[in-house]
Write a protein that holds these residues in place. Sequence first.
Motif, PDB file in Angstrom:
ATOM      1  N   LEU A   8      27.556 -51.841  -4.159  1.00  0.00           N
ATOM      2  CA  LEU A   8      27.747 -52.829  -5.222  1.00  0.00           C
ATOM      3  C   LEU A   8      28.147 -54.166  -4.604  1.00  0.00           C
ATOM      4  CD1 LEU A   8      29.707 -50.766  -7.895  1.00  0.00           C
ATOM      5  CD2 LEU A   8      27.320 -51.466  -7.969  1.00  0.00           C
ATOM      6  N   GLN A   9      27.404 -55.209  -4.920  1.00  0.00           N
ATOM      7  CA  GLN A   9      27.704 -56.557  -4.431  1.00  0.00           C
ATOM      8  C   GLN A   9      28.217 -57.380  -5.601  1.00  0.00           C
ATOM      9  OE1 GLN A   9      27.619 -57.974  -1.294  1.00  0.00           O
ATOM     10  NE2 GLN A   9      28.594 -59.655  -2.369  1.00  0.00           N
ATOM     11  N   PRO A  10      29.502 -57.754  -5.594  1.00  0.00           N
ATOM     12  CA  PRO A  10      30.036 -58.581  -6.682  1.00  0.00           C
ATOM     13  C   PRO A  10      29.323 -59.921  -6.766  1.00  0.00           C
ATOM     14  CG  PRO A  10      31.808 -57.694  -5.323  1.00  0.00           C
ATOM     15  CD  PRO A  10      30.523 -57.422  -4.604  1.00  0.00           C
ATOM     16  N   THR A  11      29.272 -60.479  -7.953  1.00  0.00           N
ATOM     17  CA  THR A  11      28.706 -61.805  -8.153  1.00  0.00           C
ATOM     18  C   THR A  11      29.702 -62.853  -7.642  1.00  0.00           C
ATOM     19  OG1 THR A  11      29.575 -61.839 -10.407  1.00  0.00           O
ATOM     20  CG2 THR A  11      27.305 -61.104 -10.131  1.00  0.00           C
ATOM     21  N   PRO A  12      29.273 -64.105  -7.489  1.00  0.00           N
ATOM     22  CA  PRO A  12      30.178 -65.144  -6.972  1.00  0.00           C
ATOM     23  C   PRO A  12      31.492 -65.219  -7.754  1.00  0.00           C
ATOM     24  CG  PRO A  12      27.950 -65.975  -7.005  1.00  0.00           C
ATOM     25  CD  PRO A  12      27.929 -64.637  -7.707  1.00  0.00           C
ATOM     26  N   GLY A  13      32.597 -65.314  -7.012  1.00  0.00           N
ATOM     27  CA  GLY A  13      33.919 -65.436  -7.622  1.00  0.00           C
ATOM     28  C   GLY A  13      34.634 -64.116  -7.848  1.00  0.00           C
ATOM     29  N   TYR A  14      33.991 -63.002  -7.481  1.00  0.00           N
ATOM     30  CA  TYR A  14      34.579 -61.680  -7.716  1.00  0.00           C
ATOM     31  C   TYR A  14      34.658 -60.861  -6.434  1.00  0.00           C
ATOM     32  CZ  TYR A  14      34.186 -62.254 -12.756  1.00  0.00           C
ATOM     33  OH  TYR A  14      34.334 -62.698 -14.045  1.00  0.00           O
ATOM     34  N   VAL A  15      35.583 -59.902  -6.434  1.00  0.00           N
ATOM     35  CA  VAL A  15      35.683 -58.913  -5.364  1.00  0.00           C
ATOM     36  C   VAL A  15      35.726 -57.528  -5.999  1.00  0.00           C
ATOM     37  CG1 VAL A  15      36.897 -60.456  -3.773  1.00  0.00           C
ATOM     38  CG2 VAL A  15      38.214 -58.970  -5.254  1.00  0.00           C
ATOM     39  N   LEU A  16      35.292 -56.515  -5.264  1.00  0.00           N
ATOM     40  CA  LEU A  16      35.366 -55.130  -5.709  1.00  0.00           C
ATOM     41  C   LEU A  16      36.487 -54.452  -4.940  1.00  0.00           C
ATOM     42  CD1 LEU A  16      34.216 -52.719  -7.325  1.00  0.00           C
ATOM     43  CD2 LEU A  16      32.681 -52.305  -5.386  1.00  0.00           C
ATOM     44  N   VAL A  17      37.439 -53.853  -5.680  1.00  0.00           N
ATOM     45  CA  VAL A  17      38.621 -53.241  -5.075  1.00  0.00           C
ATOM     46  C   VAL A  17      38.691 -51.771  -5.460  1.00  0.00           C
ATOM     47  CG1 VAL A  17      41.158 -53.239  -5.039  1.00  0.00           C
ATOM     48  CG2 VAL A  17      39.911 -55.401  -5.074  1.00  0.00           C
ATOM     49  N   GLU A  18      38.998 -50.934  -4.465  1.00  0.00           N
ATOM     50  CA  GLU A  18      39.287 -49.526  -4.737  1.00  0.00           C
ATOM     51  C   GLU A  18      40.804 -49.397  -4.836  1.00  0.00           C
ATOM     52  OE1 GLU A  18      38.614 -45.032  -2.965  1.00  0.00           O
ATOM     53  OE2 GLU A  18      37.892 -46.738  -1.832  1.00  0.00           O
ATOM     54  N   PRO A  19      41.333 -49.116  -6.041  1.00  0.00           N
ATOM     55  CA  PRO A  19      42.781 -49.016  -6.208  1.00  0.00           C
ATOM     56  C   PRO A  19      43.382 -47.889  -5.365  1.00  0.00           C
ATOM     57  CG  PRO A  19      41.692 -49.177  -8.331  1.00  0.00           C
ATOM     58  CD  PRO A  19      40.625 -48.941  -7.304  1.00  0.00           C
ATOM     59  N   ASP A  20      44.626 -48.100  -4.947  1.00  0.00           N
ATOM     60  CA  ASP A  20      45.363 -47.047  -4.252  1.00  0.00           C
ATOM     61  C   ASP A  20      45.514 -45.844  -5.178  1.00  0.00           C
ATOM     62  OD1 ASP A  20      45.623 -48.663  -2.038  1.00  0.00           O
ATOM     63  OD2 ASP A  20      47.681 -49.261  -2.489  1.00  0.00           O
ATOM     64  N   LYS A  21      45.688 -44.686  -4.597  1.00  0.00           N
ATOM     65  CA  LYS A  21      45.894 -43.479  -5.392  1.00  0.00           C
ATOM     66  C   LYS A  21      47.204 -43.585  -6.159  1.00  0.00           C
ATOM     67  CE  LYS A  21      42.339 -41.310  -3.759  1.00  0.00           C
ATOM     68  NZ  LYS A  21      41.113 -41.654  -4.412  1.00  0.00           N
ATOM     69  N   GLN A  41      48.629 -51.361  -8.717  1.00  0.00           N
ATOM     70  CA  GLN A  41      48.348 -52.785  -8.674  1.00  0.00           C
ATOM     71  C   GLN A  41      47.990 -53.203  -7.263  1.00  0.00           C
ATOM     72  OE1 GLN A  41      52.044 -53.721 -11.331  1.00  0.00           O
ATOM     73  NE2 GLN A  41      50.893 -55.602 -10.995  1.00  0.00           N
ATOM     74  N   ALA A  42      47.619 -52.246  -6.430  1.00  0.00           N
ATOM     75  CA  ALA A  42      47.247 -52.534  -5.054  1.00  0.00           C
ATOM     76  C   ALA A  42      46.022 -51.700  -4.703  1.00  0.00           C
ATOM     77  CB  ALA A  42      48.400 -52.205  -4.108  1.00  0.00           C
ATOM     78  N   GLY A  43      45.266 -52.198  -3.749  1.00  0.00           N
ATOM     79  CA  GLY A  43      44.084 -51.465  -3.336  1.00  0.00           C
ATOM     80  C   GLY A  43      43.415 -52.123  -2.148  1.00  0.00           C
ATOM     81  N   THR A  44      42.235 -51.595  -1.803  1.00  0.00           N
ATOM     82  CA  THR A  44      41.472 -52.062  -0.659  1.00  0.00           C
ATOM     83  C   THR A  44      40.201 -52.754  -1.136  1.00  0.00           C
ATOM     84  OG1 THR A  44      42.303 -50.218   0.646  1.00  0.00           O
ATOM     85  CG2 THR A  44      40.369 -51.352   1.496  1.00  0.00           C
TER      86      THR A  44
END
Length: 100
Positions: A8-21, A41-44
């Motif tokens: 998945l490639q986010p559109t401009p201005g966005y990031v994709l985050v995998e939340p911590d468990k 509220q944290a992730g990679t």
Amino acid sequence: MQLDPKKLQPTPGYVLVEPDKQETKTAGGIYLPDSHDEKPQAGTVLSVGGDWVTEQGATLKSPVKAGDKVVYKKWGGNEVKIGETEYQFLKFEDILAIIK
């Protein structure tokens, strides 16, 4: 069709985050019930969209890169569930800090 979050490639201005468990036990050893719905509220950061151009024409570069650990706003972003994980699409402005 099963989506692969790494594709998945986010559109401009966005990031994709995998939340911590989500924690199921407190630091004191108390197990939390399944109804405990405090979202992490944290992730990679998995991937980053391109630079965002504001209405005024200013260019905002991403404050993070793939692999960064971040803290983000509690109610920011949009969730996308893939398999058992709920990933977050976050605006650059929803990222509060980079964990070093």
